[in-house]
Design a protein around this motif. Structure first.
Motif, mmCIF file in Angstrom:
data_model
loop_
_atom_site.group_PDB
_atom_site.id
_atom_site.type_symbol
_atom_site.label_atom_id
_atom_site.label_comp_id
_atom_site.label_asym_id
_atom_site.label_seq_id
_atom_site.Cartn_x
_atom_site.Cartn_y
_atom_site.Cartn_z
ATOM 1 N N GLU A 176 74.601 8.044 1.269
ATOM 2 C CA GLU A 176 73.850 9.013 0.477
ATOM 3 C C GLU A 176 74.391 10.430 0.626
ATOM 4 N N HIS A 177 75.356 10.606 1.505
ATOM 5 C CA HIS A 177 75.922 11.945 1.667
ATOM 6 C C HIS A 177 76.603 12.345 0.358
ATOM 7 N N PRO A 178 76.338 13.586 -0.115
ATOM 8 C CA PRO A 178 76.907 13.994 -1.402
ATOM 9 C C PRO A 178 78.424 13.858 -1.468
ATOM 10 N N ASP A 183 75.859 29.971 -0.390
ATOM 11 C CA ASP A 183 77.130 29.284 -0.646
ATOM 12 C C ASP A 183 76.995 27.761 -0.672
ATOM 13 N N ILE A 184 75.843 27.255 -0.259
ATOM 14 C CA ILE A 184 75.668 25.797 -0.180
ATOM 15 C C ILE A 184 75.210 25.262 -1.537
ATOM 16 N N ALA A 185 75.826 24.168 -1.967
ATOM 17 C CA ALA A 185 75.427 23.533 -3.219
ATOM 18 C C ALA A 185 74.012 22.945 -3.061
ATOM 19 N N PRO A 186 73.180 22.993 -4.114
ATOM 20 C CA PRO A 186 71.787 22.520 -4.009
ATOM 21 C C PRO A 186 71.682 21.078 -3.509
ATOM 22 N N ASN A 205 69.655 19.994 -0.057
ATOM 23 C CA ASN A 205 68.553 19.024 0.013
ATOM 24 C C ASN A 205 68.860 17.910 0.997
ATOM 25 N N TYR A 206 70.116 17.470 1.005
ATOM 26 C CA TYR A 206 70.496 16.400 1.929
ATOM 27 C C TYR A 206 70.377 16.862 3.386
ATOM 28 N N GLY A 252 66.903 17.383 8.827
ATOM 29 C CA GLY A 252 66.476 18.340 9.846
ATOM 30 C C GLY A 252 67.559 19.311 10.279
ATOM 31 N N THR A 253 68.619 19.435 9.496
ATOM 32 C CA THR A 253 69.697 20.362 9.845
ATOM 33 C C THR A 253 69.319 21.767 9.405
#
Length: 837
Positions: free
Chosen positions: A521-523, A557-560, A564-565, A570-571
């Motif tokens: 499931e990791h993008p 800078d993080i993609a949406p 969410n992932y 919990g990161t």
């Protein structure tokens, strides 16, 4: 005399020297009396006072002997002269005219007057004048009595000057000086005493000194006055209470003076006491630093020290984080907790309260009234609600003038700092800077030690892994797990970039002891090209520098999809460390964390070092595999060379001996034939033995008993014995001890040269020369056989094996040959450290 006894209705006392001073006396006309001229003349003549009579204009009608003596003039010079012009000082003439006018109207006068004698001396008189009136009240003349008061006036003048000097002295004195009466009431005080008491100078007189005492010490003051009534001086220290309630430490010296008065000199010793307290506090704080006390406890002690020195203040220390953008609570024992919590971790700026502005501008910010200052717009409600009205904030600077944090003094009333407050602030911020930098230096040292331990541990582990040669996937998992343990991370993931299509490949994922985790499931797993939507990763691959994310939720800078992932796992923070191979970014290692403090530079450095060690270990593992394959190939070539040099060359010798035996049999030389056969058998056995030793990588047997020269001669002689090939040997120079590998290689090269001469060249002569110079060793092999074209292609291991052996020794091989002109081989080996015993 009757008319002279008639007095004016009122008698005025006027000082000619000071015309404005006027003493009233009862008014009335002089009463009449019987003339007693003889008595008056007697009094006029013998009086010690000056007696004279004046007309309406001030002309002298008569003057007694005393007046003549004091004036220095002759009686004739005085009689008829105008008194103002003859005797009075010019500045007194206007006043005497007024007195004469009053007398002409029937009024008696008292006054002070000055004469200037004929010789220029000044005489002071106290005078009384009464008008002489007729029976019907008309003015006749003025009768004046003048008493010489020059001595008194001189004494008064000296006293006045003395008082002026005293007043000047006490006014310029920096110490407060009081003169008090027996009841302790101030009768005189200088400007410094007014400033110390905090009241206007004109209100100081009449104030009881006990008002400046602490209630419990007022009895001491009375006891001290009683003690001083017998004389002497008392010196002591006490607390002086100002009108506004502020308490100031003073040093007092009280002395009894004339008239039952006491003079008290008070010196403000606030700076001294402050310096002593600061010195003691500094010593105490430095001891805490030396003992290794925690930074919060040290900063707490700093705040409490200032609160003791500056009554009424509440101190706070805030620390700037590694990002240089936020201030966090460091210490504030007296600061209201709701307020401290409200400002904890706020972002600094040019108009963000006193502390935020001071940290941003790196300069002191004084806010005397929080309620009205525009810089307090954001936190004004919190401050005022908690009773804070003034805040003076000063940046705490490092030795390099970098902001470490802020030190603030709060007050519950609007106020501005005095010079003594600034002195305290300067010293305290210096102390705080020392404590903070010392603790950070200790932390940096610990981090450096952790970095070194981490690198050593990672390197040791890498070597252990390489020694055990596990499966590559297991190896990578174990390396990433080690990184996660040293950095206390949630997980550590290695991503590699496939340069053929710019896609990311999940190479390894370690989460705790799980070395082989993979999340579909990791993008980046679902879409290997989606990393291009992440600005942070684009920057990493472009610049090759680590990317730090302190807040997953807020980082733009993080993609949406990735945000969410990460939130679902919990990161809260992460590090991305580029993996470099040959200076190029080939991927990155992602290190995730949950809630934790901001990343410190030394932690990022440790992560880089560990990532480098991991990539180094990966490369070493790959190199080890490549080296293993290369070693196999090298061993195969070695065995091929050795087999060629032993079996092939040995078989050549056997063939030569068998051919010789065949010729001897053909010529019926049986004994000679048997000798050739025995030599052939011996050569075959030796060749077989050498082949076995070669397989086992053992030293040739010929070198076991002697040096290379003896071994080479033995092999050549045994091989060519009984043949038509004539051999010659020459050794030049003193042969030095040379490495075993040189000996083996030179022996095999000599064998190969002999084999070529016997097998292909059909030579008649074979010459061997070994020359040992100071800098090199040279072996020359020469035959007079058929020769060959050096540049032509030659199959087999002969020449190729020679070249490999010479290269292995770091030497050079020179081949000289031509058709029908024989062949010469020259092997040159330079001596170096390895060649020496």
């Amino acid at each position: 005399m009757k008319s002279e006894a008639l007095a004016a209705e009122s008698v005025h006392s006027t000082s000619v020297l000071s015309p404005r001073v006027e003493l009233a006396s009862p008014a009335g006309h002089c009463p009449g009396a019987d003339d007693d001229e003889s008595a008056a003349k007697y009094l006029f003549k013998l009086s010690r006072d000056v007696i004279l009579s004046l007309d309406r204009s001030g002309n002298i009608l008569c003057i007694n002997r005393r007046g003549i003596q004091l004036s220095g003039y002759l009686e004739t010079e005085l009689r008829g002269a105008n008194i103002a012009e003859r005797l009075l000082l010019p500045e007194d003439r206007k006043a005497i005219n007024q007195i004469l006018d009053d007398l002409a109207h029937g009024n008696a006068r008292e006054y002070e007057i000055r004469w200037k004698t004929k010789n220029g001396e000044i005489i002071h008189f106290d005078g009384v004048s009464v008008p002489r009136l007729s029976e019907n009240g008309e003015f006749l003349s003025t009768l004046c009595t003048l008493r010489d008061v020059t001595e008194r006036k001189c004494a008064e003048e000296k006293l006045r000057k003395s008082e002026e000097k005293y007043r000047d002295l006490i006014e310029i004195s920096p110490d407060a000086i009081y003169v008090v009466d027996a009841n302790g009431v101030c009768v005189l005080g200088n400007r410094a005493s007014s400033e110390l008491a905090g009241i206007p100078e004109d209100e100081l007189v009449g104030t009881p000194v006990t008002n400046t005492y602490l209630p419990e010490e007022r009895q001491l003051f009375r006891e001290r006055l009683e003690h001083l009534k017998t004389g002497g001086t008392l010196r002591y220290e006490r607390t002086f209470v100002r009108k506004n309630g502020e308490m100031v430490p003073v040093e007092v010296s009280v002395t009894a003076i004339r008239g039952g008065y006491f003079q008290a000199i008070l010196r403000d010793i606030s700076k001294r006491k402050q310096g002593e307290a600061l010195l003691a506090g500094e010593k105490r704080l430095l001891e805490m630093v030396a003992k290794g006390d925690s930074l919060p406890s040290i900063l707490d002690s700093i705040c409490r020290l200032v609160e003791e020195l500056c009554s009424g203040c509440l101190c706070s220390i805030l620390l700037l984080d590694s990002s240089g953008k936020r201030l966090w609570h460091g210490a504030g024992p007296s600061i209201p907790k709701p307020y401290a919590q409200a400002i904890d971790g706020f972002v600094i700026g040019p108009n963000v309260g006193s502390c935020g502005s001071a940290a941003y501008c790196a300069e002191q910010v004084i806010v005397s009234d929080i309620a009205t200052d525009p810089r307090w717009t954001r936190f004004r409600d919190e401050a005022v609600t908690n009773g804070l009205r003034a805040c003076w904030s000063t940046p705490i600077l490092s030795f390099e003038n970098k902001v470490l944090g802020t030190f603030a003094m709060y007050y519950r009333q609007p106020r501005s700092p005095a010079p003594r407050h600034q002195d305290v602030i300067e010293q305290i911020t210096h102390l705080a800077s020392i404590a903070i930098q010392r603790k950070r230096a200790e932390e940096a040292l610990r981090a450096s030690e952790q970095l070194a331990r981490g690198q050593v541990e990672a390197l040791t582990y890498s070597l252990d892994v390489l020694a055990t040669a596990p499966a590559p996937d297991k190896f990578l998992g174990q390396m990433l797990s080690t990184m996660g343990r040293l950095l206390t991370a949630q997980s550590v993931i290695l991503w590699l970039l496939d340069e053929s299509d710019d896609s990311l490949i999940l190479r390894a994922w370690a989460e705790g002891t799980n070395f082989a985790k993979a999340d579909p499931e990791h993008p980046f797993v679902k879409n290997p090209l989606s990393w291009k939507q992440d600005r942070g990763l684009r920057e990493l691959f472009f610049s090759g520098v680590p990317v730090v994310c302190e807040d997953v939720e807020q980082d733009p800078d993080i993609a949406p999809e990735l945000r969410n992932y990460l939130n679902s796992g919990g990161t809260k923070k992460f590090l991305r460390i580029p993996t470099l191979v040959g200076g190029r970014v080939r991927g990155f290692i992602g290190i995730r964390h949950g809630e934790r403090p901001s990343y410190r530079p030394e932690e990022i450095e440790l992560a880089q070092a560990l990532a480098h060690q991991a990539m180094l270990a990966i490369q070493l593992n790959e190199f080890a595999e490549q080296s293993r394959q290369a070693a196999i190939l090298e061993e195969r070539n070695r065995m091929a060379r050795d087999i060629h040099d032993t079996l092939a060359q040995g078989f050549t010798g056997v063939i030569v001996q068998l051919e010789a035996a065949e010729d001897a049999i053909g010529c019926s030389r049986r004994k000679e034939a048997n000798e050739h056969l025995q030599r052939a058998a011996e050569l075959a056995r030796r060749s077989l033995s050498e082949a076995r030793r070669s397989v086992r990588a053992l030293r040739p047997e010929a070198l076991q008993a002697g040096n290379v020269w003896d071994a080479l001669q033995g092999i050549i002689k045994n091989t060519t014995a009984g043949t038509a090939l004539h051999t010659k040997f020459e050794l030049r120079g003193q042969l030095r001890d040379i490495p075993p590998v040189w000996q083996e290689n030179l022996l095999h090269i000599g064998q190969e040269g002999l084999t070529n001469a016997l097998k292909y060249a059909h030579a008649r002569n074979f010459e061997t020369r070994l020359t040992s110079h100071a800098k090199e060793l040279r072996l020359e092999l020469r035959d007079d056989g058929d020769g060959f074209e050096v540049n032509a292609r030659h199959d087999g291991f002969g020449l190729a094996g020679m070249r490999e052996r010479v290269e292995q020794m770091g030497g050079s091989l020179k081949i000289t040959s031509a058709r029908g002109k024989g062949t010469k081989l020259v092997i040159t080996l330079p001596y170096n450290g390895e060649s020496r015993p």
